[in-house]
Design an enzyme around this catalytic site. Sequence first.
Site, PDB file in Angstrom:
ATOM      1  N   TYR A 273      -6.966  -1.677  -0.482  1.00 22.50           N
ATOM      2  CA  TYR A 273      -8.261  -2.223  -0.905  1.00 22.50           C
ATOM      3  C   TYR A 273      -8.636  -3.509  -0.144  1.00 22.50           C
ATOM      4  O   TYR A 273      -9.351  -4.356  -0.662  1.00 22.50           O
ATOM      5  CB  TYR A 273      -8.275  -2.478  -2.418  1.00 22.50           C
TER       6      TYR A 273
ATOM      7  N   ARG B 105     -10.343  -9.411  -2.172  1.00 21.90           N
ATOM      8  CA  ARG B 105      -9.577  -9.362  -3.421  1.00 21.90           C
ATOM      9  C   ARG B 105      -9.280 -10.734  -4.031  1.00 21.90           C
ATOM     10  O   ARG B 105      -9.402 -10.896  -5.246  1.00 21.90           O
ATOM     11  CB  ARG B 105      -8.304  -8.535  -3.250  1.00 21.90           C
TER      12      ARG B 105
ATOM     13  N   GLU C  74      -1.731  10.390  -8.265  1.00 22.28           N
ATOM     14  CA  GLU C  74      -2.726   9.929  -7.281  1.00 22.28           C
ATOM     15  C   GLU C  74      -2.501   8.469  -6.897  1.00 22.28           C
ATOM     16  O   GLU C  74      -3.346   7.631  -7.169  1.00 22.28           O
ATOM     17  CB  GLU C  74      -4.126  10.018  -7.890  1.00 22.28           C
ATOM     18  N   PRO C  75      -1.385   8.145  -6.297  1.00 22.25           N
ATOM     19  CA  PRO C  75      -1.167   6.744  -5.937  1.00 22.25           C
ATOM     20  C   PRO C  75      -1.951   6.337  -4.687  1.00 22.25           C
ATOM     21  O   PRO C  75      -2.045   7.109  -3.731  1.00 22.25           O
ATOM     22  CB  PRO C  75       0.335   6.687  -5.657  1.00 22.25           C
ATOM     23  N   GLY C  76      -2.522   5.148  -4.723  1.00 23.77           N
ATOM     24  CA  GLY C  76      -3.199   4.618  -3.544  1.00 23.77           C
ATOM     25  C   GLY C  76      -2.477   3.357  -3.099  1.00 23.77           C
ATOM     26  O   GLY C  76      -1.783   3.330  -2.078  1.00 23.77           O
ATOM     27  N   ARG C  77      -2.595   2.324  -3.951  1.00 20.99           N
ATOM     28  CA  ARG C  77      -2.029   1.011  -3.634  1.00 20.99           C
ATOM     29  C   ARG C  77      -0.549   1.076  -3.245  1.00 20.99           C
ATOM     30  O   ARG C  77      -0.119   0.452  -2.275  1.00 20.99           O
ATOM     31  CB  ARG C  77      -2.184   0.115  -4.867  1.00 20.99           C
TER      32      ARG C  77
ATOM     33  N   GLY D 265      -2.099   4.123  -9.970  1.00 23.04           N
ATOM     34  CA  GLY D 265      -2.085   2.820 -10.646  1.00 23.04           C
ATOM     35  C   GLY D 265      -0.756   2.122 -10.654  1.00 23.04           C
ATOM     36  O   GLY D 265      -0.615   1.073 -11.291  1.00 23.04           O
TER      37      GLY D 265
ATOM     38  N   CYS E 234     -19.276 -18.669   4.426  1.00 25.00           N
ATOM     39  CA  CYS E 234     -20.035 -19.769   3.838  1.00 25.00           C
ATOM     40  C   CYS E 234     -20.104 -19.637   2.331  1.00 25.00           C
ATOM     41  O   CYS E 234     -21.152 -19.282   1.780  1.00 25.00           O
ATOM     42  CB  CYS E 234     -21.430 -19.816   4.435  1.00 25.00           C
ATOM     43  N   GLU E 235     -18.996 -19.848   1.707  1.00 20.99           N
ATOM     44  CA  GLU E 235     -18.919 -19.717   0.266  1.00 20.99           C
ATOM     45  C   GLU E 235     -17.672 -20.464  -0.201  1.00 20.99           C
ATOM     46  O   GLU E 235     -16.577 -20.214   0.319  1.00 20.99           O
ATOM     47  CB  GLU E 235     -18.818 -18.226  -0.080  1.00 20.99           C
TER      48      GLU E 235
HETATM   49  N1  LLP Z   1      -6.997   7.848  -9.149  1.00 21.77           N
HETATM   50  C1  LLP Z   1      -8.181   7.415  -9.598  1.00 21.77           C
HETATM   51  C2  LLP Z   1      -9.040   8.341 -10.352  1.00 21.77           C
HETATM   52  C3  LLP Z   1      -8.589   6.098  -9.350  1.00 21.77           C
HETATM   53  O1  LLP Z   1      -9.769   5.689  -9.798  1.00 21.77           O
HETATM   54  C4  LLP Z   1      -7.750   5.229  -8.614  1.00 21.77           C
HETATM   55  C5  LLP Z   1      -8.146   3.857  -8.331  1.00 21.77           C
HETATM   56  C6  LLP Z   1      -6.520   5.727  -8.161  1.00 21.77           C
HETATM   57  C7  LLP Z   1      -6.173   7.042  -8.450  1.00 21.77           C
HETATM   58  C8  LLP Z   1      -5.560   4.900  -7.352  1.00 21.77           C
HETATM   59  O2  LLP Z   1      -5.079   3.778  -8.024  1.00 21.77           O
HETATM   60  P1  LLP Z   1      -3.935   2.882  -7.327  1.00 21.77           P
HETATM   61  O3  LLP Z   1      -2.691   3.721  -7.243  1.00 21.77           O
HETATM   62  O4  LLP Z   1      -4.420   2.517  -5.962  1.00 21.77           O
HETATM   63  O5  LLP Z   1      -3.795   1.728  -8.200  1.00 21.77           O
HETATM   64  N2  LLP Z   1     -10.303  -2.318  -5.830  1.00 21.77           N
HETATM   65  C9  LLP Z   1      -9.300  -2.559  -6.842  1.00 21.77           C
HETATM   66  C10 LLP Z   1      -8.620  -1.281  -7.282  1.00 21.77           C
HETATM   67  C11 LLP Z   1      -9.579  -0.248  -7.813  1.00 21.77           C
HETATM   68  C12 LLP Z   1      -8.872   1.027  -8.175  1.00 21.77           C
HETATM   69  C13 LLP Z   1      -9.851   2.119  -8.326  1.00 21.77           C
HETATM   70  N3  LLP Z   1      -9.271   3.380  -8.660  1.00 21.77           N
HETATM   71  C14 LLP Z   1      -8.276  -3.545  -6.284  1.00 21.77           C
HETATM   72  O6  LLP Z   1      -8.428  -3.976  -5.155  1.00 21.77           O
HETATM   73  O7  LLP Z   1      -7.337  -3.902  -6.982  1.00 21.77           O
END
Ligand code: LLP
Length: 437
Positions: A391, A331, A291-294, A249, A362-363
């Site tokens: 994402y 997004r 658990e970083p994604g973004r 997050g 088309c939106e």
């Molecule tokens: N761990 C868990 C359990 C999660 O549900 C998520 C994201 C993450 C880690 C990674 O979070 P991050 O570091 O990427 O913020 N589609 C939305 C974001 C949804 C996030 C879902 N869970 C967007 O485009 O902003």
Amino acid sequence: MNSQIASSQVSPEGHLLIGGVDSVALAKKYGTPLIVYDVGQIRQQIRKFKQVFEEEKTSYAVSYASKAFATIAMYQVAAEEGAYTDVVSAGELYTALKASFPMERVSFHGNNKSRAELEMAVKNHVGKIIIDNFYEIKLLKEVLQENDSHIKVMLRLTPGISAHTHEYDQTGQIDSKFGFDLNSGQAAKALQEVLAEPRMDMVGIHAHIGSQIFELNGFEMAAQKLMQIASSWREKYGYTAKIINVGGGFGIKYVSSDHPLKPEAFVKAIVETIKQEAAKNDYPLPEIDIEPGRSIVGPAGYNLYQVGSRKDVPGLKPYVTVDGGMGDNIRPALYQAEYETVLANNLKAKEEEHVRIAGKYCESGDLLSADAFLPKTKPGDILAMLDTGAYGYSMASNYNRNPRPAVVFAENGHAQVVVKRESLEDLVRLDQSYQED
Ligand code: LLP
């Protein structure tokens, strides 16, 4: 020039360089819309996270939340960098398997894992199942019995912390579809159920408070809360958590008005909070997982588009339309997300007009940017949207039967297609013609 572009990213003729590769040449060679990743930047971010833990001398796992961008090539890079990964579906697990991602470094998340998904996880010996609810405990128990297997598990808890972020991106508050509630005693009941199951090795607890968070304080509170629960469970049940996972997050900068801390700063604060709490309660310092994604893939991604039509209405901000849109990046339409955009084929041109960047879907809501400050553009120009790596492709669709774009990895001056562009034929590959009897 846009302040999010480093001077090293400008070629002598003023083109945007990504991973040392000319983005305009990439657009020409592979077509647009095109998604390009600077792989060096992905590696660097994983390394920075790991470095914080190394400096803090704690045991840890940096687990890439692959929902942000899940492709074979991405799992390969994450594996090479020694990252762990979390998957949330059979599809993500399958992709990780195809990438030969070490299964012991995989955690399986999700609030409604099916029996088939749990079976797949157990049979492939994934490292951990992050259990979300009571139904899952029962299902997993059955699957383990049927397969005469054991597995490490963690419990996902909702610590009752609301992160300051978009409503859809909040997950840690009590009224959430995810995890076991603490206040009502559900979490303690889940612990007892899991401890009573010899096939489950209960290694620790998890919480994820939300996404795109800018403040330290939510993470510190979550870390503190998890440690308090761990201590109380130690006292009450004699159970000691070996791992505390505080989720992901960490917010990133999308536009110039965003001022997030460096992602590593969040991790430092989390580690320090956990250390303090452990010392205070005389608790053995657990392994700390994130658990970083973004923050791993977001800043490394670029969406390239070609400019097409334009609409000028007196007194209104012009619409400059590109050849992609909500199908490759939902997004802006879904979360009112904002991005910076640059004229990739002439970074040195002076910005002179505020425009809206419209997609081709088309939106009316298909606007990639409600306000982009750009030089005057003409058809054929290449626009690059910045920081699109999280994402975007993972939420892409075939709306209006538009094929999804190709994805290119660029690093040290070399580029390679890692996901092919969908063809028109691909769009109908699952269709069957209908024959009346
Ligand atoms: N761990 C868990 C359990 C999660 O549900 C998520 C994201 C993450 C880690 C990674 O979070 P991050 O570091 O990427 O913020 N589609 C939305 C974001 C949804 C996030 C879902 N869970 C967007 O485009 O902003």
